[in-house]
Design a protein around this motif. Structure first.
Motif, PDB file in Angstrom:
ATOM      1  N   ASN A  94       0.807  -1.222   0.000  1.00  0.00           N
ATOM      2  CA  ASN A  94       0.000   0.000   0.000  1.00  0.00           C
ATOM      3  C   ASN A  94       0.839   1.270   0.000  1.00  0.00           C
ATOM      4  O   ASN A  94       0.319   2.348  -0.262  1.00  0.00           O
ATOM      5  CB  ASN A  94      -0.927   0.007   1.223  1.00  0.00           C
ATOM      6  N   ASN A  95       2.094   1.152   0.328  1.00  0.00           N
ATOM      7  CA  ASN A  95       2.941   2.334   0.427  1.00  0.00           C
ATOM      8  C   ASN A  95       4.229   2.110  -0.359  1.00  0.00           C
ATOM      9  O   ASN A  95       4.530   0.989  -0.807  1.00  0.00           O
ATOM     10  CB  ASN A  95       3.283   2.627   1.893  1.00  0.00           C
ATOM     11  N   VAL A  96       4.978   3.164  -0.477  1.00  0.00           N
ATOM     12  CA  VAL A  96       6.283   3.051  -1.117  1.00  0.00           C
ATOM     13  C   VAL A  96       7.211   2.219  -0.228  1.00  0.00           C
ATOM     14  O   VAL A  96       7.318   2.461   0.978  1.00  0.00           O
ATOM     15  CB  VAL A  96       6.899   4.446  -1.345  1.00  0.00           C
ATOM     16  N   TYR A  97       7.851   1.247  -0.838  1.00  0.00           N
ATOM     17  CA  TYR A  97       8.818   0.415  -0.126  1.00  0.00           C
ATOM     18  C   TYR A  97      10.043   0.284  -1.035  1.00  0.00           C
ATOM     19  O   TYR A  97       9.943  -0.183  -2.177  1.00  0.00           O
ATOM     20  CB  TYR A  97       8.230  -0.956   0.193  1.00  0.00           C
ATOM     21  N   ILE A  98      11.193   0.722  -0.543  1.00  0.00           N
ATOM     22  CA  ILE A  98      12.436   0.613  -1.301  1.00  0.00           C
ATOM     23  C   ILE A  98      13.519   0.114  -0.342  1.00  0.00           C
ATOM     24  O   ILE A  98      13.770   0.726   0.701  1.00  0.00           O
ATOM     25  CB  ILE A  98      12.881   1.972  -1.891  1.00  0.00           C
ATOM     26  N   LYS A  99      14.130  -0.979  -0.703  1.00  0.00           N
ATOM     27  CA  LYS A  99      15.217  -1.527   0.096  1.00  0.00           C
ATOM     28  C   LYS A  99      16.474  -1.584  -0.772  1.00  0.00           C
ATOM     29  O   LYS A  99      16.441  -2.094  -1.894  1.00  0.00           O
ATOM     30  CB  LYS A  99      14.882  -2.932   0.594  1.00  0.00           C
ATOM     31  N   CYS A 100      17.575  -1.053  -0.264  1.00  0.00           N
ATOM     32  CA  CYS A 100      18.842  -1.075  -0.993  1.00  0.00           C
ATOM     33  C   CYS A 100      19.597  -2.356  -0.639  1.00  0.00           C
ATOM     34  O   CYS A 100      20.091  -2.502   0.489  1.00  0.00           O
ATOM     35  CB  CYS A 100      19.683   0.150  -0.635  1.00  0.00           C
ATOM     36  N   LEU A 101      19.662  -3.268  -1.587  1.00  0.00           N
ATOM     37  CA  LEU A 101      20.298  -4.555  -1.340  1.00  0.00           C
ATOM     38  C   LEU A 101      21.800  -4.515  -1.556  1.00  0.00           C
ATOM     39  O   LEU A 101      22.562  -5.180  -0.855  1.00  0.00           O
ATOM     40  CB  LEU A 101      19.678  -5.621  -2.253  1.00  0.00           C
ATOM     41  N   ASP A 102      22.236  -3.751  -2.567  1.00  0.00           N
ATOM     42  CA  ASP A 102      23.662  -3.741  -2.874  1.00  0.00           C
ATOM     43  C   ASP A 102      24.004  -2.512  -3.719  1.00  0.00           C
ATOM     44  O   ASP A 102      23.149  -1.971  -4.427  1.00  0.00           O
ATOM     45  CB  ASP A 102      24.041  -5.018  -3.643  1.00  0.00           C
ATOM     46  N   ILE A 103      25.233  -2.078  -3.630  1.00  0.00           N
ATOM     47  CA  ILE A 103      25.783  -1.029  -4.501  1.00  0.00           C
ATOM     48  C   ILE A 103      26.859  -1.694  -5.356  1.00  0.00           C
ATOM     49  O   ILE A 103      27.786  -2.314  -4.806  1.00  0.00           O
ATOM     50  CB  ILE A 103      26.395   0.134  -3.704  1.00  0.00           C
ATOM     51  N   ILE A 104      26.732  -1.577  -6.673  1.00  0.00           N
ATOM     52  CA  ILE A 104      27.634  -2.262  -7.600  1.00  0.00           C
ATOM     53  C   ILE A 104      28.456  -1.223  -8.347  1.00  0.00           C
ATOM     54  O   ILE A 104      27.907  -0.302  -8.963  1.00  0.00           O
ATOM     55  CB  ILE A 104      26.843  -3.132  -8.605  1.00  0.00           C
ATOM     56  N   SER A 105      29.781  -1.385  -8.298  1.00  0.00           N
ATOM     57  CA  SER A 105      30.676  -0.473  -9.022  1.00  0.00           C
ATOM     58  C   SER A 105      31.674  -1.305  -9.802  1.00  0.00           C
ATOM     59  O   SER A 105      32.466  -2.056  -9.217  1.00  0.00           O
ATOM     60  CB  SER A 105      31.399   0.458  -8.037  1.00  0.00           C
ATOM     61  N   ASP A 106      31.625  -1.227 -11.129  1.00  0.00           N
ATOM     62  CA  ASP A 106      32.562  -1.967 -11.973  1.00  0.00           C
ATOM     63  C   ASP A 106      32.797  -1.176 -13.265  1.00  0.00           C
ATOM     64  O   ASP A 106      32.447   0.008 -13.362  1.00  0.00           O
ATOM     65  CB  ASP A 106      32.046  -3.380 -12.261  1.00  0.00           C
ATOM     66  N   ASP A 107      33.381  -1.848 -14.268  1.00  0.00           N
ATOM     67  CA  ASP A 107      33.699  -1.139 -15.501  1.00  0.00           C
ATOM     68  C   ASP A 107      32.466  -0.730 -16.290  1.00  0.00           C
ATOM     69  O   ASP A 107      32.555   0.021 -17.269  1.00  0.00           O
ATOM     70  CB  ASP A 107      34.631  -1.980 -16.379  1.00  0.00           C
ATOM     71  N   GLU A 122       2.201   4.207  -6.530  1.00  0.00           N
ATOM     72  CA  GLU A 122       2.799   4.739  -5.298  1.00  0.00           C
ATOM     73  C   GLU A 122       4.170   5.358  -5.569  1.00  0.00           C
ATOM     74  O   GLU A 122       4.645   6.182  -4.788  1.00  0.00           O
ATOM     75  CB  GLU A 122       2.927   3.628  -4.246  1.00  0.00           C
ATOM     76  N   TYR A 123       4.825   4.962  -6.641  1.00  0.00           N
ATOM     77  CA  TYR A 123       6.187   5.408  -6.910  1.00  0.00           C
ATOM     78  C   TYR A 123       6.238   6.607  -7.877  1.00  0.00           C
ATOM     79  O   TYR A 123       7.325   6.986  -8.322  1.00  0.00           O
ATOM     80  CB  TYR A 123       7.016   4.252  -7.496  1.00  0.00           C
ATOM     81  N   LYS A 124       5.101   7.180  -8.188  1.00  0.00           N
ATOM     82  CA  LYS A 124       5.084   8.311  -9.131  1.00  0.00           C
ATOM     83  C   LYS A 124       5.945   9.461  -8.608  1.00  0.00           C
ATOM     84  O   LYS A 124       5.841   9.872  -7.452  1.00  0.00           O
ATOM     85  CB  LYS A 124       3.654   8.806  -9.340  1.00  0.00           C
ATOM     86  N   GLY A 125       6.783   9.970  -9.492  1.00  0.00           N
ATOM     87  CA  GLY A 125       7.628  11.117  -9.143  1.00  0.00           C
ATOM     88  C   GLY A 125       8.903  10.752  -8.414  1.00  0.00           C
ATOM     89  O   GLY A 125       9.696  11.633  -8.067  1.00  0.00           O
TER      90      GLY A 125
END
Length: 855
Positions: free
Chosen positions: A270-283, A321-324
């Protein structure tokens, strides 16, 4: 209350023996002569070559089913023991055993943290009386290294008794440490120079925390004779000599069973849900792996996706729910992503996940589990403790901190449901310990909490002490545990980064009662982990840790889902089942055993084996190395060659009869009879220590063999009664119910994948009319302990026309291994005794590796 210790646990004695055997051939310096340096320092000495140590190592590894080493990897030797199985006790006894066998006197226990140091000192304190009883009141001194009391360093180096020094790695791994400074009180010497001249034996506790180049260099400066590395989670193995894996500990019942109670939010889109699982940095650039509520064909679902800067989450999710909401930036260095509305989400954190409510529910269930277990365990005089891990200390330490408030509110509500808890005052039942992992100064700030949690285990376990709930963070990760922790709750705002094995290690040790007795046979020896992630994710991570360490095949059974506990009921009227009645009548007969040893034959075989002995003359080994010096590596050593010369010296001969008698528990007259009839007694003059050890070993092995071979069982009028069968508490995940069910219960409990497959095959095969997994109380007594067989089976034989020829009533032990000879000798001996027991009562018994061997 005082802790009590059992000095005869097989697996601990095997670990001790493995270290002692490593130095077989070393003379006992105490029995021969004492070397004292000119400055009064009493050092350890090693008189055997690396080749002998390598030969000993290979023999130990072969006996312990460990891959044999091709060469020695330095002077380190690894001992792996699962958390909760008495690692500290084992290495303290090993110290005393090394002294008794070889005369070594100087030992330093190196620990990576203050928490572990306190645990070691506590164990030294509470085992002193117990160990002195075992080792004939041998004098030994122990203390922690204190830079304000350097006189103890002088005592350590010059005393002729056993000296045990406990040090943190941080106390000597920097040039600025007092240990590395010239001290006037020590005649201008550095304390480390005095210590290094003793050639101490190092005991490395949790050595995976000492693997850096800096740590290795610091350890090298101590100039150790050798290093013994003890841990449950080694990062690297060096000359592994003993291994007690999690599987061994679990199967032997040496630790609590584990269950996981997960608290996760489900099906709320019913609401915005965002979970950051990983940050990926490569070529390919910088990206983030996130979890959002994504629209599917018929419903919304939490879905993981890869995003980059500028991505529109409305387009990615098709969820209004994720508009904008746009990914405004991703920062690999800081480990977070930023949304267009200004919100920052760190790796492992989520937005819109109702964290506080989930924490409150975790707290609630932990308190309920606590009271429920205390209600059950109070009659056994066992006090229950619960441990909370948190990552934001202010949530507890501040008066209005969320965790403190939630705990207080939930406690006051839940205690009303439990009569014994109604009178408890919430402010007295919980305490916290939050010092930094390696900080000594911060640790002493709250001395009362520090003393109670870290030092006064007996007080904490007493019913008179009101503290039952402990809050902490990483300070209690390694080195601290308490046998009566039955619940661990992870109240982290992110998914716990702590290794699961470290986490559960704080509570896997078996509990003790108010008299200090360890309780091993409770059905409720269960550690419950109240996790802040899904059950499947928790188990998956834990399994991966085991598999990474040991491989796929020996990963232990996964922890059961605490929400799926159920009662496995006996079938109504099971006692009237004619096949079960006949089976039980045959197998339930009790016996008593006697041992008939053919003493003349025993002596004869001992004498024959001793006469085959070859003893190496004690030699002086001369080794030559070349030294080269360069700017980068400093002094580099290159081995050139070596040679050995026999040591022409008269040795003090020990009281051989007394020594062998004490090692074998045979009378002096019996030992005299053996020794007076051997032809090579003169070998004792070549190497008294090795000869005495070898003779004792031969006699002990022969004696054990004759005990088992000479056992006889006599059938008694008593038998195991059906009334002992009762309903079992089990887990749905570990019960087979979707079959014809040929057993007396409404399902079959399995403990391993091998048992699960075997039970299914019993159900599937129409020649099997019924079977029962024998309960723990169904035992066969043997001279080396009780034995509990696995299965009782009714097998029907038919002719080619399908007519019943015969019914066989079988007892089968299942060992899912490639070769039964690879079982430990103690298991093989117990099985051999069981064969004699069942032969006496005319029951067909056999040990099998798979279903195909059942007949």
């Amino acid at each position: 209350m005082k802790f009590k210790f059992d000095g005869n646990l097989d697996y601990q004695l095997e670990a001790i023996k493995s270290v002692i055997t490593l130095f077989r051939g070393q003379k006992n310096t105490t029995k021969s002569f004492l070397f004292i340096a000119e400055n009064g320092i009493v050092p350890n000495e090693l008189g055997i070559s690396k080749k002998i140590i390598l030969d000993n190592l290979k023999a130990i590894q072969k006996e312990n089913n460990i891959n044999e080493s091709e060469k020695l990897e330095g002077d380190d030797f690894s001992i792996e023991m699962e958390t909760g199985t008495g690692k500290t006790y084992v290495y303290l006894r090993t110290i005393l055993e090394l002294n008794r066998e070889y005369g070594f006197k100087k030992f330093i226990i190196i620990v990576p943290s203050v928490a572990i140091r306190e645990g070691v000192l506590k164990t030294l304190e509470i085992t002193k009386q117990h160990l002195k009883q075992i080792y004939d009141n041998i004098p030994y001194n122990f203390c922690e290294y204190d830079s304000n009391q350097l006189s103890r360093i002088r005592q350590f180096s010059r005393n002729n008794n056993i000296e045990i020094l406990v040090m943190t790695l941080d106390s000597f791994n920097k040039d600025t440490n007092i240990m590395n400074q010239n001290i006037d009180r020590l005649s201008g010497q550095k304390p480390i120079d005095l210590v290094s001249q003793t050639r101490p034996i190092l005991i490395l506790d949790e050595p995976q925390n000492m693997e850096s180049d800096k740590s290795k260099e610091a350890l090298k400066k101590l100039n150790p004779l050798f290093k013994l590395r003890y841990s449950a989670t080694h990062r690297n193995y060096y000359n592994l000599i003993y291994r007690l894996t999690p599987v061994d500990a679990y199967n032997k019942g040496l630790v609590k069973k584990i269950e996981v109670l997960s608290v996760v939010k489900e099906d709320d889109f019913n609401n915005v849900y965002i979970k950051c699982l990983d940050i990926i940095s490569d070529d390919r650039g910088i990206r983030a792996k996130i979890e959002i509520n994504q629209k599917q064909k018929s419903r919304y679902k939490a879905k993981s996706i890869i995003v980059k800067q500028g991505d529109d989450l409305f387009k990615k999710s098709e969820n209004n729910e994720y508009k904008g909401i746009i990914i405004a930036g991703i920062h690999a260095g800081y480990g977070h992503l930023k949304l267009s509305n200004g919100i920052i989400i760190k790796k492992g954190e989520d937005f819109g996940g109702d964290k506080k409510e989930l924490m409150r529910i975790q707290i609630k269930h932990t308190i309920e589990e606590h009271f429920r277990k205390q209600e059950i365990l109070k009659p056994f005089k066992i006090k229950v403790l619960s441990l909370f891990f948190i990552d934001r200390v202010s949530n507890y330490t501040e008066k209005e901190g969320f965790i403190r408030k939630a705990f207080t509110e939930e406690f006051e509500k839940i205690k009303l449901k439990f009569p014994a808890a109604k009178g408890l005052e919430v402010n007295k039942v919980h305490n916290g310990y939050f010092s930094n992992y390696k900080s000594e100064s911060g640790m002493e700030t709250d001395k009362k909490a520090f003393d109670l949690i870290m030092r006064d285990k007996e007080k904490l376990l007493s019913f008179e002490e009101p503290t039952q709930f402990i809050f902490s963070h990483s300070a209690l990760r390694e080195g601290w545990d308490n046998p009566n922790v039955f619940n661990i709750c992870t109240l982290n705002e992110t998914i716990s980064e702590m290794r699961k094995r470290q986490e559960i290690g704080r509570g896997v040790r078996l509990p003790v009662n108010q008299e200090g007795d360890r309780i091993t046979d409770l059905d409720f020896n269960i550690l419950t982990v109240i996790a802040n992630e899904s059950y499947s994710d928790y188990v998956s991570t834990l399994q991966k840790e085991y598999i990474d360490e040991y491989g796929d095949l020996i990963a232990p059974p996964k922890p059961a889902n605490a929400r799926n506990r159920k009662i496995l009921k006996l079938k109504k009227g099971f006692k009237l089942n004619p096949e079960f009645k006949e089976l039980w009548q045959r197998i339930s007969k009790k016996t008593i055993y006697s041992v008939d040893i053919n003493v003349p034959e025993l002596l004869k075989e001992c004498i024959e084996e001793i006469n085959k002995l070859t003893i190496n003359t004690i030699r002086i080994r001369v080794e030559k190395v070349s030294l080269s010096i360069n700017d980068k590596e400093g002094i580099k050593i290159q081995f050139v060659g070596d040679e050995a010369e026999e040591l022409n010296k008269d040795f003090g001969i020990p009281d051989l009869i007394e020594r062998v008698s004490s090692e074998t528990y045979l009378t002096r007259n019996t030992i005299y009879e053996i020794l007076s009839r051997i032809h090579n007694l003169s070998l004792i003059f070549k190497n008294p220590q090795e000869f005495t050890q070898s003779v004792s070993l031969i006699i002990n092995e022969k004696l054990k063999e004759f005990l088992i071979n000479g056992i006889k069982y006599l059938e008694l009028k008593e038998s195991w009664q059906m009334e002992l069968f009762e309903d079992l508490e089990a887990y749905e995940d570990y019960i087979i119910t979707d079959y014809n069910n040929k057993t007396v219960y409404e399902g079959t409990i399995w403990d391993s994948n091998g048992e699960k497959e075997f039970a299914k095959q019993l159900e599937d095969d129409n020649k099997i009319k019924m079977f029962v997994k024998l309960p723990p109380w169904f035992i066969v007594k043997t001279p080396i302990g009780e034995y509990n067989p696995d299965w009782a089976i009714v097998f029907e034989e038919k002719d080619l026309q399908g007519q019943i020829k015969d019914k066989l009533y079988l007892v089968r032990e299942t060992k899912f291994v490639d070769n039964l000879h690879n079982l430990r000798y103690s298991e093989q001996h117990k099985i051999k005794c069981a064969e004699e027991h069942f032969k006496t009562i005319n029951v067909n018994f056999k040990t099998i590796k798979n279903f195909q061997e059942i007949i």
